[in-house]
Design a protein around this motif. Structure first.
Motif, PDB file in Angstrom:
ATOM      1  N   MET A   1       0.849  -1.201   0.000  1.00 43.75           N
ATOM      2  CA  MET A   1       0.000   0.000   0.000  1.00 43.75           C
ATOM      3  C   MET A   1       0.881   1.246   0.000  1.00 43.75           C
ATOM      4  N   ASN A   2       0.548   2.218  -0.846  1.00 40.55           N
ATOM      5  CA  ASN A   2       1.323   3.446  -0.939  1.00 40.55           C
ATOM      6  C   ASN A   2       1.212   4.257   0.345  1.00 40.55           C
ATOM      7  N   ALA A   3       2.296   4.923   0.718  1.00 39.21           N
ATOM      8  CA  ALA A   3       2.248   5.852   1.848  1.00 39.21           C
ATOM      9  C   ALA A   3       1.357   7.035   1.481  1.00 39.21           C
ATOM     10  N   PRO A   4       0.511   7.487   2.398  1.00 40.62           N
ATOM     11  CA  PRO A   4      -0.289   8.676   2.108  1.00 40.62           C
ATOM     12  C   PRO A   4       0.589   9.879   1.788  1.00 40.62           C
ATOM     13  N   LEU A   5       0.097  10.728   0.920  1.00 39.36           N
ATOM     14  CA  LEU A   5       0.758  11.984   0.561  1.00 39.36           C
ATOM     15  C   LEU A   5       0.053  13.094   1.331  1.00 39.36           C
ATOM     16  N   VAL A   6       0.769  13.735   2.234  1.00 35.87           N
ATOM     17  CA  VAL A   6       0.215  14.843   3.016  1.00 35.87           C
ATOM     18  C   VAL A   6       0.794  16.133   2.464  1.00 35.87           C
ATOM     19  N   ALA A   7       0.000  16.862   1.715  1.00 35.64           N
ATOM     20  CA  ALA A   7       0.440  18.127   1.120  1.00 35.64           C
ATOM     21  C   ALA A   7       0.128  19.248   2.100  1.00 35.64           C
ATOM     22  N   VAL A   8       1.159  19.992   2.497  1.00 37.10           N
ATOM     23  CA  VAL A   8       0.962  21.037   3.497  1.00 37.10           C
ATOM     24  C   VAL A   8       1.275  22.402   2.900  1.00 37.10           C
ATOM     25  N   ARG A  32      -3.116  10.591 -10.087  1.00 32.22           N
ATOM     26  CA  ARG A  32      -2.732   9.394  -9.335  1.00 32.22           C
ATOM     27  C   ARG A  32      -3.892   8.973  -8.420  1.00 32.22           C
ATOM     28  N   PRO A  33      -4.951   8.424  -8.988  1.00 27.26           N
ATOM     29  CA  PRO A  33      -6.140   8.114  -8.183  1.00 27.26           C
ATOM     30  C   PRO A  33      -5.904   7.067  -7.108  1.00 27.26           C
ATOM     31  N   GLU A  34      -4.830   6.274  -7.229  1.00 29.97           N
ATOM     32  CA  GLU A  34      -4.554   5.259  -6.214  1.00 29.97           C
ATOM     33  C   GLU A  34      -3.932   5.837  -4.948  1.00 29.97           C
ATOM     34  N   LEU A  35      -3.483   7.096  -4.993  1.00 30.42           N
ATOM     35  CA  LEU A  35      -2.833   7.704  -3.835  1.00 30.42           C
ATOM     36  C   LEU A  35      -3.857   8.263  -2.848  1.00 30.42           C
ATOM     37  N   ASP A  36      -3.551   8.100  -1.579  1.00 31.49           N
ATOM     38  CA  ASP A  36      -4.307   8.747  -0.509  1.00 31.49           C
ATOM     39  C   ASP A  36      -3.689  10.125  -0.303  1.00 31.49           C
ATOM     40  N   VAL A  37      -4.351  11.157  -0.804  1.00 33.81           N
ATOM     41  CA  VAL A  37      -3.822  12.525  -0.764  1.00 33.81           C
ATOM     42  C   VAL A  37      -4.593  13.321   0.280  1.00 33.81           C
ATOM     43  N   ARG A  38      -3.864  13.856   1.261  1.00 29.65           N
ATOM     44  CA  ARG A  38      -4.473  14.640   2.333  1.00 29.65           C
ATOM     45  C   ARG A  38      -4.017  16.091   2.246  1.00 29.65           C
ATOM     46  N   THR A  39      -4.895  16.997   2.643  1.00 33.92           N
ATOM     47  CA  THR A  39      -4.609  18.429   2.651  1.00 33.92           C
ATOM     48  C   THR A  39      -4.349  18.882   4.079  1.00 33.92           C
ATOM     49  N   ALA A  64       3.899   8.124   6.185  1.00 34.52           N
ATOM     50  CA  ALA A  64       3.338   9.158   5.318  1.00 34.52           C
ATOM     51  C   ALA A  64       4.479   9.996   4.772  1.00 34.52           C
ATOM     52  N   VAL A  65       4.223  10.640   3.654  1.00 36.02           N
ATOM     53  CA  VAL A  65       5.184  11.571   3.053  1.00 36.02           C
ATOM     54  C   VAL A  65       4.566  12.961   3.080  1.00 36.02           C
ATOM     55  N   TYR A 237       6.928  13.769  -4.034  1.00 42.09           N
ATOM     56  CA  TYR A 237       6.480  12.631  -3.222  1.00 42.09           C
ATOM     57  C   TYR A 237       7.280  11.376  -3.563  1.00 42.09           C
ATOM     58  N   GLU A 238       7.406  11.094  -4.836  1.00 44.11           N
ATOM     59  CA  GLU A 238       8.100   9.871  -5.251  1.00 44.11           C
ATOM     60  C   GLU A 238       9.587   9.931  -4.916  1.00 44.11           C
ATOM     61  N   ALA A 239      10.195  11.112  -5.030  1.00 44.34           N
ATOM     62  CA  ALA A 239      11.606  11.251  -4.685  1.00 44.34           C
ATOM     63  C   ALA A 239      11.831  11.011  -3.193  1.00 44.34           C
ATOM     64  N   ALA A 240      10.914  11.486  -2.362  1.00 45.13           N
ATOM     65  CA  ALA A 240      11.044  11.261  -0.922  1.00 45.13           C
ATOM     66  C   ALA A 240      10.899   9.783  -0.589  1.00 45.13           C
ATOM     67  N   LEU A 241       9.995   9.096  -1.261  1.00 47.04           N
ATOM     68  CA  LEU A 241       9.832   7.660  -1.037  1.00 47.04           C
ATOM     69  C   LEU A 241      11.086   6.892  -1.436  1.00 47.04           C
ATOM     70  N   ALA A 242      11.755   7.357  -2.480  1.00 49.27           N
ATOM     71  CA  ALA A 242      12.935   6.646  -2.996  1.00 49.27           C
ATOM     72  C   ALA A 242      14.202   6.934  -2.196  1.00 49.27           C
ATOM     73  N   ALA A 243      14.157   7.955  -1.339  1.00 48.63           N
ATOM     74  CA  ALA A 243      15.333   8.329  -0.557  1.00 48.63           C
ATOM     75  C   ALA A 243      15.629   7.264   0.494  1.00 48.63           C
ATOM     76  N   ARG A 244      16.846   7.291   0.999  1.00 46.41           N
ATOM     77  CA  ARG A 244      17.252   6.322   2.026  1.00 46.41           C
ATOM     78  C   ARG A 244      16.305   6.417   3.224  1.00 46.41           C
TER      79      ARG A 244
END
Length: 252
Positions: A1-8, A32-39, A64-65, A237-244
């Motif tokens: 399951m994808n990590a939720p994307l929290v846009a602040v 990206r309809p599969e993403l859980d995007v939060r505001t 979450a990211v 979002y994707e770059a943060a997920l790919a980071a160490r």
């Protein structure tokens, strides 16, 4: 399951600001309809970032990211968001957070602001047009320099009398000073580009000051729910997920 994307976003007392942020995130969801995007917002608007992170934990999310909807890297990105994330992790020990990079600098911001300016009626081939690219202004010089560099790029790709950055607060020049500089360079018509993500008090101040000093200036809308920005949010979002992996890992 994808990590939720929290846009602040920063937040504003102006309801148009939060509405515009939500419109932008609707575009992200459409891509990206599969993403859980939060505001979430840092202040002045709801829900707050901490409340959103607590809600995710309560719903069973373990990660979450956080994607800062900020155009440059200044105090909010370096202090406020990391502090809020650390506090959320203390409250919710099983929650692991990553913080993506801010939106700028990136060519897509420049493209979105340029497109809004042309949509407002600015002619890239008008040699008597002076263009002010207006931003919020920051105590962090790097954030202000970014706006100036964009204005310089615009100048190189147009026949304008000039293009200069101006700031609503905390930095110089302000809009009247920028307009006077453009007049000295031979501008007879004027346009104001917007280095703002959403409407609010500061963008309104910029437009009011411009209208006080020139007649019928071309006024660009804020970047808003531009497809370029939605693409950029997803990339951050994707770059943060790919980071160490690591506590509050930042994309680079």
């Amino acid at each position: 399951m994808n990590a939720p994307l929290v846009a602040v976003a920063h937040g504003s007392r102006d309801p148009r600001s939060a509405a515009t942020i939500r419109e932008l995130l609707d575009v992200v969801r459409s891509v990206r309809p599969e993403l859980d995007v939060r505001t979430a917002f840092l202040e002045l608007s709801a829900p707050g970032l901490g409340d959103v992170l607590d809600a995710l934990h309560a719903e069973g999310s373990g990660q979450a990211v956080i994607v800062p909807l900020l155009l440059g890297h200044a105090y909010h990105a370096s202090v406020d968001i990391p502090n809020a994330a650390r506090e959320a992790e203390r409250r919710n020990p099983l929650l692991r957070l990553r913080i993506a990079e801010v939106l700028g600098p990136d060519r897509r911001l420049r493209q979105a602001a340029w497109r809004r300016l042309l949509e407002g009626g600015a002619d890239p081939g008008d040699p008597e047009l002076g263009v002010v690219l207006a931003g919020a202004g920051s105590a962090h010089e790097s954030a202000n320099r970014l706006v100036s560099e964009v204005a310089e790029v615009w100048q190189r790709h147009s026949r304008w009398a000039g293009a200069v950055a101006a700031f609503a607060a905390a930095a110089e020049p302000d809009v009247p000073a920028a307009l006077e500089r453009l007049r000295a360079w031979g501008a007879r018509r004027f346009a104001v580009g917007s280095w703002f993500l959403a409407p609010g008090r500061l963008p309104d101040r910029v437009l009011e000051r411009a209208a006080e000093h020139v007649e019928r200036p071309v006024l660009a809308d804020t970047m808003g729910a531009a497809p370029e920005l939605a693409e950029l949010v997803i990339e951050r979002y994707e770059a943060a997920l790919a980071a160490r992996p690591g506590l509050l890992a930042h994309a680079t």
